[in-house]
Design a protein around this motif. Structure first.
Motif: not given
Length: 209
Positions: A9-23
């Protein structure tokens, strides 16, 4: 590393994911009012934590995605953070709500409401520089969940010894400023300063259970 745009509701946000193999946990963490996710502490966490079972979601608030140079008002930052929460919680894993500086304030203000597992507050701006009477301690103390503060020893926005007693843990980065940068004459190098940060967070995450 992957990125996604999240409409809020405040506009577009962006997520950059750094993923664990077994989170086993997710850390959703955002930037401050004066910079973005390229901040040294955020990047250090994104490099190290996935090796310890923590997926790191670096969140850019809508004002940054829109290319603005001035951060939104606190209430608008909270709106943006609420908007990204379903995207970081959809995996069904416990989510640590985090941020640096203004982002740390957002994480503290919204933790209970959003059901955060814990809060990671990097460079919490306890007060404006030179104005200790304008304390934001209530936000930190009101998080309502396990909280870790990582603070530079020479942060003009709040040195570790200025923080009130409360139900949170604090890791000090010796000689660090508000960006956790250390001067060349410091007793530790910049690399060692970041190791203090990451080791402290890894140990704290392991204690959360």
């Amino acid at each position: 590393m992957t990125t996604e745009i999240i409409a809020t509701d405040a506009g577009d946000a962006r997520i950059t994911w750094h993923r664990a193999k077994k989170p086993v946990l997710i850390l959703a963490v955002s930037h401050g009012a004066g910079g973005g996710i390229e901040a040294r502490d955020l990047q250090a966490l994104a490099r190290v934590l996935p090796e310890h079972g923590v997926t790191v979601a670096l969140v850019e608030q809508p004002w940054r995605v829109a290319g603005k140079k001035v951060a939104s008002a606190p209430k608008t930052l909270d709106v943006g953070w609420r908007g990204i929460w379903p995207a970081v919680a959809k995996a069904g894993l416990p989510v640590i709500s985090g941020g640096r500086s203004a982002g740390a304030r957002v994480a503290c203000r919204t933790a209970t409401e959003l059901g955060a597992h814990a809060v990671l507050a990097l460079a919490f701006p306890l007060h404006p520089p030179g104005k200790p009477e304008k304390s934001r301690a209530d936000e930190l103390l009101g998080a309502g969940v396990p909280t870790l503060v990582v603070q530079g020893g020479n942060d003009p926005w709040g040195r570790p010894e200025e923080f009130p007693e409360g139900a949170y843990e604090l890791v000090e980065v010796p000689s660090g400023d508000h960006g956790l940068a250390v001067p060349k004459r410091a007793e530790i190098s910049q690399e060692q300063a970041l190791e203090v940060l990451t080791a402290g967070v890894v140990q704290w995450v392991a204690s959360l259970g």
